[in-house]
Design a protein around this motif. Structure first.
Motif, PDB file in Angstrom:
ATOM      1  N   GLU A 143       0.831  -1.204   0.000  1.00  0.00           N
ATOM      2  CA  GLU A 143       0.000   0.000   0.000  1.00  0.00           C
ATOM      3  C   GLU A 143       0.871   1.261   0.000  1.00  0.00           C
ATOM      4  N   ALA A 144       1.956   1.232   0.780  1.00  0.00           N
ATOM      5  CA  ALA A 144       2.863   2.384   0.810  1.00  0.00           C
ATOM      6  C   ALA A 144       3.518   2.575  -0.564  1.00  0.00           C
ATOM      7  N   ALA A 145       3.925   1.479  -1.199  1.00  0.00           N
ATOM      8  CA  ALA A 145       4.547   1.574  -2.525  1.00  0.00           C
ATOM      9  C   ALA A 145       3.534   2.078  -3.548  1.00  0.00           C
ATOM     10  N   ARG A 146       2.308   1.606  -3.462  1.00  0.00           N
ATOM     11  CA  ARG A 146       1.271   2.055  -4.387  1.00  0.00           C
ATOM     12  C   ARG A 146       1.033   3.559  -4.230  1.00  0.00           C
ATOM     13  N   HIS A 147       0.985   4.015  -2.982  1.00  0.00           N
ATOM     14  CA  HIS A 147       0.791   5.440  -2.720  1.00  0.00           C
ATOM     15  C   HIS A 147       1.968   6.255  -3.257  1.00  0.00           C
ATOM     16  N   ARG A 148       3.195   5.763  -3.005  1.00  0.00           N
ATOM     17  CA  ARG A 148       4.403   6.457  -3.480  1.00  0.00           C
ATOM     18  C   ARG A 148       4.414   6.527  -5.009  1.00  0.00           C
ATOM     19  N   ASN A 149       4.076   5.426  -5.671  1.00  0.00           N
ATOM     20  CA  ASN A 149       4.042   5.406  -7.136  1.00  0.00           C
ATOM     21  C   ASN A 149       2.995   6.365  -7.675  1.00  0.00           C
ATOM     22  N   HIS A 150       1.841   6.407  -7.022  1.00  0.00           N
ATOM     23  CA  HIS A 150       0.775   7.312  -7.449  1.00  0.00           C
ATOM     24  C   HIS A 150       1.243   8.768  -7.337  1.00  0.00           C
ATOM     25  N   THR A 151       1.915   9.083  -6.232  1.00  0.00           N
ATOM     26  CA  THR A 151       2.435  10.439  -6.027  1.00  0.00           C
ATOM     27  C   THR A 151       3.474  10.784  -7.093  1.00  0.00           C
ATOM     28  N   LEU A 152       4.372   9.846  -7.387  1.00  0.00           N
ATOM     29  CA  LEU A 152       5.399  10.080  -8.406  1.00  0.00           C
ATOM     30  C   LEU A 152       4.770  10.302  -9.782  1.00  0.00           C
ATOM     31  N   LEU A 153       3.746   9.521 -10.101  1.00  0.00           N
ATOM     32  CA  LEU A 153       3.075   9.701 -11.386  1.00  0.00           C
ATOM     33  C   LEU A 153       2.412  11.073 -11.480  1.00  0.00           C
ATOM     34  N   GLN A 154       1.808  11.512 -10.388  1.00  0.00           N
ATOM     35  CA  GLN A 154       1.195  12.843 -10.385  1.00  0.00           C
ATOM     36  C   GLN A 154       2.260  13.924 -10.604  1.00  0.00           C
ATOM     37  N   GLU A 155       3.400  13.785  -9.927  1.00  0.00           N
ATOM     38  CA  GLU A 155       4.476  14.763 -10.094  1.00  0.00           C
ATOM     39  C   GLU A 155       4.992  14.765 -11.530  1.00  0.00           C
ATOM     40  N   LEU A 156       5.134  13.574 -12.126  1.00  0.00           N
ATOM     41  CA  LEU A 156       5.581  13.496 -13.511  1.00  0.00           C
ATOM     42  C   LEU A 156       4.579  14.158 -14.452  1.00  0.00           C
ATOM     43  N   ASP A 157       3.295  13.959 -14.202  1.00  0.00           N
ATOM     44  CA  ASP A 157       2.273  14.608 -15.027  1.00  0.00           C
ATOM     45  C   ASP A 157       2.389  16.125 -14.936  1.00  0.00           C
ATOM     46  N   LYS A 158       2.602  16.637 -13.724  1.00  0.00           N
ATOM     47  CA  LYS A 158       2.748  18.078 -13.553  1.00  0.00           C
ATOM     48  C   LYS A 158       3.967  18.595 -14.308  1.00  0.00           C
TER      49      LYS A 158
END
Length: 140
Positions: free
Chosen positions: A48-63
């Motif tokens: 769950e922590a890795a999924r959250h971290r990956n989601h955050t990284l993807l959002q940052e990459l989109d920005k």
């Protein structure tokens, strides 16, 4: 009958021994199951922590991608200079490769030095089409 009694006692002792080993194995299996449950819970937390971290990284990459799309490309002259710079870097790699690998001399330590322009004397600047030097002014 007398012979049957000791045999009966042996069976009863073996039966008790088997029951004791069975109880030990059941305890071991239960403790092992508990350990597996704890490990599974820990893995779920990590996933769950890795999924959250990956989601955050993807959002940052989109920005970052959105910001990059909004930026203009550099001027063509700047791109041309950059291209020429990297071409010169790639051309000089063989000269530096031996030095960086510890197999040769520094590229500027070559016995064959490139010809440098000789320093000009102050009087020869006029003959080369250069503007005259300014005359010194007295201090006020």
């Amino acid at each position: 009958m007398a012979a049957a009694a000791p045999q009966h006692m042996d069976f009863r002792d073996k039966h008790e021994e088997i029951l004791g080993r069975r109880a030990q194995l059941l305890e071991q299996m239960e403790s092992h199951r508990d350990q597996l449950l704890v490990q599974r819970k820990q893995q779920l937390k990590e996933v769950e922590a890795a999924r959250h971290r990956n989601h955050t990284l993807l959002q940052e990459l989109d920005k970052i991608e959105e910001r990059l799309r909004g930026k203009q490309l550099p001027h063509p002259n700047v791109l041309a200079l950059e291209t020429r710079y990297w071409m010169s870097v790639e051309e000089s790699i063989p000269a530096w490769e031996h030095f960086l690998l510890g197999k040769g001399l520094h590229p500027t330590d070559n016995p064959v030095q490139p010809h440098r322009r000789a320093k000009q004397k102050p009087g020869t600047a006029k003959n080369q089409g250069l503007p005259p030097r300014p005359k010194p002014r007295p201090a006020r």
